[in-house]
Design a protein around this motif. Structure first.
Motif, PDB file in Angstrom:
ATOM      1  N   UNK A 104      -0.019  -1.096   0.197  1.00  0.00           N
ATOM      2  CA  UNK A 104       0.213   0.062  -0.171  1.00  0.00           C
ATOM      3  C   UNK A 104       1.189   1.231  -0.023  1.00  0.00           C
ATOM      4  N   UNK A 105       2.451   1.684   0.804  1.00  0.00           N
ATOM      5  CA  UNK A 105       3.172   2.437   0.753  1.00  0.00           C
ATOM      6  C   UNK A 105       3.265   2.555  -0.500  1.00  0.00           C
ATOM      7  N   UNK A 109       3.167   6.111  -2.669  1.00  0.00           N
ATOM      8  CA  UNK A 109       4.465   6.918  -3.080  1.00  0.00           C
ATOM      9  C   UNK A 109       3.867   6.920  -4.577  1.00  0.00           C
ATOM     10  N   UNK A 110       3.692   6.315  -5.409  1.00  0.00           N
ATOM     11  CA  UNK A 110       3.970   6.172  -7.032  1.00  0.00           C
ATOM     12  C   UNK A 110       2.422   7.125  -6.901  1.00  0.00           C
ATOM     13  N   UNK A 116      -5.668   7.234  -3.353  1.00  0.00           N
ATOM     14  CA  UNK A 116      -6.763   7.170  -2.671  1.00  0.00           C
ATOM     15  C   UNK A 116      -7.922   7.561  -3.866  1.00  0.00           C
ATOM     16  N   UNK A 117      -8.343   6.927  -4.886  1.00  0.00           N
ATOM     17  CA  UNK A 117      -8.912   6.866  -5.508  1.00  0.00           C
ATOM     18  C   UNK A 117      -9.432   5.459  -5.448  1.00  0.00           C
ATOM     19  N   UNK A 118      -8.627   4.837  -4.913  1.00  0.00           N
ATOM     20  CA  UNK A 118      -9.226   3.431  -5.354  1.00  0.00           C
ATOM     21  C   UNK A 118      -9.608   2.871  -3.866  1.00  0.00           C
ATOM     22  N   UNK A 119      -9.846   4.022  -2.707  1.00  0.00           N
ATOM     23  CA  UNK A 119     -10.337   4.322  -1.291  1.00  0.00           C
ATOM     24  C   UNK A 119      -8.705   3.933  -0.420  1.00  0.00           C
ATOM     25  N   UNK A 227      22.496   3.426  -5.684  1.00  0.00           N
ATOM     26  CA  UNK A 227      23.409   3.109  -4.683  1.00  0.00           C
ATOM     27  C   UNK A 227      23.686   1.806  -5.144  1.00  0.00           C
ATOM     28  N   UNK A 228      24.587   1.579  -3.615  1.00  0.00           N
ATOM     29  CA  UNK A 228      25.321   0.159  -3.646  1.00  0.00           C
ATOM     30  C   UNK A 228      24.855  -1.347  -4.039  1.00  0.00           C
ATOM     31  N   UNK A 229      23.369  -1.159  -3.662  1.00  0.00           N
ATOM     32  CA  UNK A 229      21.924  -2.141  -3.553  1.00  0.00           C
ATOM     33  C   UNK A 229      20.870  -1.328  -3.257  1.00  0.00           C
ATOM     34  N   UNK A 230      20.776  -0.610  -4.361  1.00  0.00           N
ATOM     35  CA  UNK A 230      19.349  -0.145  -4.728  1.00  0.00           C
ATOM     36  C   UNK A 230      18.802  -0.784  -5.362  1.00  0.00           C
ATOM     37  N   UNK A 231      16.923  -0.988  -5.469  1.00  0.00           N
ATOM     38  CA  UNK A 231      16.113  -1.905  -5.452  1.00  0.00           C
ATOM     39  C   UNK A 231      15.440  -0.448  -6.499  1.00  0.00           C
ATOM     40  N   UNK A 232      14.867   0.570  -5.356  1.00  0.00           N
ATOM     41  CA  UNK A 232      14.131   1.466  -6.334  1.00  0.00           C
ATOM     42  C   UNK A 232      14.103   1.535  -7.737  1.00  0.00           C
ATOM     43  N   UNK A 233      13.263   2.240  -9.047  1.00  0.00           N
ATOM     44  CA  UNK A 233      13.357   2.371 -10.389  1.00  0.00           C
ATOM     45  C   UNK A 233      13.076   3.804 -10.288  1.00  0.00           C
TER      46      UNK A 233
END
Length: 233
Positions: A104-105, A109-110, A116-119, A227-233
């Motif tokens: 959900x977070x 974030x995205x 909010x529209x999904x409730x 970063x060294x071990x980053x995962x976020x696109x």
């Protein structure tokens, strides 16, 4: 410190989390009102206000001769408590990362409007994480005060917070081991470099070390965008 009782220090582990949790509520709702850059200004204002209040209450040098509680009187005992808290936090983050709330977070974030529209109740979802993060910071602050036998209002300034944030980016956002390794690299790098520079430049060694490490943090996103071990696109 004033009571001179080793058991009185344990009260900090009750008082500090409560006070920090209440302050985190203020920050949370401020983050909902002040968006993006305006919240950054609010945070910087609060940091400076906190420093001024600390100096008014404890003086420019802060509190000293803080008594360690029973079980943490030795450096080894304190280190074991710190390591225990570290493992609990890492395990908690790992479990949270696998939970439904973490997903959900990610949605919030995205795209907050889509969430909010999904409730999805944004405040209800984000508030617990905000408060828990603040409480953990407060607990670490207590252990830091026991480690240094004092609480200095100048220990964590705006520049220190910028370095800590840069270390998270350096290790990789959304990466637990990235944060741990970047912290270890920072401590080892600064210690070794200061040791090398100190005999020749005793006064300037700490500043030179910070400048060199700062340049590495600036260059690292160009070489390692995630970063060294980053995962976020």
């Amino acid at each position: 410190m004033h009571w001179g009782n080793i058991y009185a220090s344990y009260l900090l582990f009750i008082i500090v989390p409560v006070v920090v949790a209440l302050l985190s509520l203020l920050f949370f709702y401020a983050s909902r009102v002040f968006k993006a850059d305006f919240f950054l200004f609010f945070s910087l204002f609060f940091i400076e206000l906190n420093s001024v209040i600390n100096k008014m209450v404890a003086g420019s040098s802060g509190y000293s001769n803080i008594i360690r509680p029973l079980g943490m009187s030795s450096d080894l005992g304190l280190m074991l408590i710190v390591m225990l808290l570290l493992f609990i936090v890492i395990y908690g983050i790992y479990r949270f990362d696998k939970s439904r709330v973490a997903k959900l977070h990610t949605i919030i974030r995205n795209n907050e409007l889509l969430a909010a529209s999904w409730g999805i109740n944004i405040n209800k979802t984000q508030l617990p994480v905000f408060v828990v993060s603040a409480v953990l910071s407060g607990l670490v602050g207590i252990l830091f005060a026991f480690c240094t036998f004092g609480a200095d209002p100048n220990a964590f300034t705006t520049s220190n917070i910028i370095v800590l944030f840069a270390l998270v980016v350096f290790g990789g956002i959304d990466s637990i081991k990235g944060s741990v390794f970047s912290g270890m690299i920072y401590v080892l790098f600064t210690f070794l470099l200061e040791s090398v520079l100190f005999p020749k430049y005793p006064l300037a060694a700490p500043k030179i070390t910070q400048i060199i490490f700062g340049l590495l943090l600036v260059v690292s996103p160009l070489v390692m965008p995630k970063g060294l071990f980053g995962k976020r696109e």
